[in-house]
Design a protein around this motif. Structure first.
Motif, PDB file in Angstrom:
ATOM      1  N   UNK A   1       0.848  -1.072   0.043  1.00  0.00           N
ATOM      2  CA  UNK A   1      -0.064  -0.145  -0.137  1.00  0.00           C
ATOM      3  C   UNK A   1       0.875   1.243   0.009  1.00  0.00           C
ATOM      4  N   UNK A   2       0.578   2.318  -1.031  1.00  0.00           N
ATOM      5  CA  UNK A   2       1.269   3.574  -0.964  1.00  0.00           C
ATOM      6  C   UNK A   2       0.838   4.400   0.046  1.00  0.00           C
ATOM      7  N   UNK A   3       1.624   4.821   0.825  1.00  0.00           N
ATOM      8  CA  UNK A   3       0.957   5.649   1.992  1.00  0.00           C
ATOM      9  C   UNK A   3       1.824   6.611   2.220  1.00  0.00           C
ATOM     10  N   UNK A   4       1.643   7.979   1.980  1.00  0.00           N
ATOM     11  CA  UNK A   4       2.711   8.892   2.403  1.00  0.00           C
ATOM     12  C   UNK A   4       2.361   9.413   3.927  1.00  0.00           C
ATOM     13  N   UNK A   5       3.504  10.268   4.338  1.00  0.00           N
ATOM     14  CA  UNK A   5       3.372  10.654   5.813  1.00  0.00           C
ATOM     15  C   UNK A   5       2.178  11.469   6.128  1.00  0.00           C
ATOM     16  N   UNK A   6       1.851  12.310   5.030  1.00  0.00           N
ATOM     17  CA  UNK A   6       0.615  13.227   5.147  1.00  0.00           C
ATOM     18  C   UNK A   6      -0.682  12.608   5.317  1.00  0.00           C
ATOM     19  N   UNK A   7      -0.858  11.333   4.886  1.00  0.00           N
ATOM     20  CA  UNK A   7      -1.989  10.733   4.939  1.00  0.00           C
ATOM     21  C   UNK A   7      -2.297  10.192   6.564  1.00  0.00           C
ATOM     22  N   UNK A   8      -1.006   9.583   7.279  1.00  0.00           N
ATOM     23  CA  UNK A   8      -1.144   9.339   8.385  1.00  0.00           C
ATOM     24  C   UNK A   8      -1.084  10.520   9.462  1.00  0.00           C
ATOM     25  N   UNK A   9      -0.399  11.518   9.165  1.00  0.00           N
ATOM     26  CA  UNK A   9      -0.566  12.782   9.924  1.00  0.00           C
ATOM     27  C   UNK A   9      -2.015  13.210   9.867  1.00  0.00           C
ATOM     28  N   UNK A  10      -2.779  13.512   8.879  1.00  0.00           N
ATOM     29  CA  UNK A  10      -4.193  13.838   8.503  1.00  0.00           C
ATOM     30  C   UNK A  10      -5.130  12.850   9.459  1.00  0.00           C
ATOM     31  N   UNK A  11      -4.941  11.445   9.329  1.00  0.00           N
ATOM     32  CA  UNK A  11      -5.570  10.642  10.172  1.00  0.00           C
ATOM     33  C   UNK A  11      -5.603  10.805  11.620  1.00  0.00           C
ATOM     34  N   UNK A  12      -4.277  11.236  12.135  1.00  0.00           N
ATOM     35  CA  UNK A  12      -4.141  11.328  13.441  1.00  0.00           C
ATOM     36  C   UNK A  12      -4.788  12.563  13.913  1.00  0.00           C
ATOM     37  N   UNK A  13      -4.598  13.655  13.363  1.00  0.00           N
ATOM     38  CA  UNK A  13      -5.215  14.895  13.475  1.00  0.00           C
ATOM     39  C   UNK A  13      -6.861  14.983  13.760  1.00  0.00           C
ATOM     40  N   UNK A  14      -7.174  14.151  12.584  1.00  0.00           N
ATOM     41  CA  UNK A  14      -8.977  13.844  12.668  1.00  0.00           C
ATOM     42  C   UNK A  14      -9.504  12.846  13.836  1.00  0.00           C
ATOM     43  N   UNK A  15      -8.474  12.124  14.459  1.00  0.00           N
ATOM     44  CA  UNK A  15      -9.202  11.190  15.300  1.00  0.00           C
ATOM     45  C   UNK A  15      -8.507  11.099  16.823  1.00  0.00           C
ATOM     46  N   UNK A  16      -7.775  12.414  17.026  1.00  0.00           N
ATOM     47  CA  UNK A  16      -7.765  12.863  18.408  1.00  0.00           C
ATOM     48  C   UNK A  16      -8.903  12.951  19.337  1.00  0.00           C
TER      49      UNK A  16
END
Length: 249
Positions: A150-165
């Motif tokens: 799966x191609x996953x950039x750091x920005x995908x993980x960053x955005x996921x964390x920000x919207x799930x805190x």
């Protein structure tokens, strides 16, 4: 009139995902007008009769195409896979062997990746969970997805964390989004910012707890006693000054 040069399509490399490779390779062989040999094999001449020259030419042409297809297939797979198909004499037998070996495993990988995608999507920080703990959970799943190609950039993980805190991080999340370019922010930078905020919250909550403990232990007379103590000290200072002035007289 200048002759246009068209780049020759590259031979698709087999990366372990059979469906994707088979689609690309089939399209590649269609573009070469070789696919019928893979699909139907080399035509055979019926026994008991002398083949015509046209039949012999057809078979010879098919064998030549078959050799070219085998060459393309050998270019598309690595040595370890090639060693398992060396006994296959035709392009069709190689194709059928690849399909039998890898189609099932590809479906399993696809199902596993779909499950990981769903798990990643529904991830939420738990109440009381520490920042480091949540980052570990997110990155564990993200790394598993990457292992499944799966191609996953750091920005995908960053955005996921920000919207799930959790809601207590709403203020700092807004602050981070307003003051940083989330698209270029690294995971380490985000974790550092959230850890600092978490430490500040822990300090504030610690001070509030200490004050609450004192109130519970001593009651509201504790606050009044403190006020009285300050008043008595000031009153004592005034009395001492008054005595000194009186003695001078």
């Amino acid at each position: 009139m200048a002759t246009e040069n068209f780049a020759q399509p590259a031979v698709p490399r087999f990366d372990g995902y059979y469906d994707h490779w088979a689609m690309l390779m089939e399209n590649f062989l269609h573009s070469k007008e070789y696919w019928s040999i893979v699909e139907n094999g080399i035509p055979s001449i019926a026994g008991g009769s002398m083949p015509t020259q046209a039949q012999r030419n057809e078979v010879e042409e098919a064998r030549l195409k078959d050799m070219k297809i085998k060459n393309y297939l050998f270019q598309s797979i690595d040595r370890t896979i090639m060693e398992t198909i060396l006994d296959k004499s035709t392009a069709k037998s190689i194709w059928d062997s690849m399909r039998q070996k890898y189609l099932g495993s590809t479906r399993v990988k696809r199902a596993q990746l779909q499950a990981l995608r769903k798990e990643f999507e529904i991830l939420q920080m738990k109440e009381g969970e520490k920042v480091d703990e949540y980052f570990a959970r997110v990155l564990t799943i993200a790394n598993k997805m990457k292992a499944h190609e799966e191609i996953m950039g750091q920005n995908v993980i960053v955005e996921k964390i920000l919207r799930s805190m959790t809601s207590k991080f709403d203020y700092v999340v807004c602050s981070i989004e307003e003051s940083n370019n989330v698209d270029t922010m690294t995971i380490d930078e985000l974790q550092s910012s959230l850890l600092v905020h978490e430490q500040r919250m822990n300090c504030h909550s610690g001070n509030a707890r200490d004050e609450q403990v004192l109130k519970v232990s001593y009651g509201e007379s504790w606050e009044k006693s403190a006020n009285y103590a300050e008043f008595d000290e000031e009153e004592e200072m005034l009395l001492m000054s008054y005595d000194e002035v009186k003695n001078l007289k």
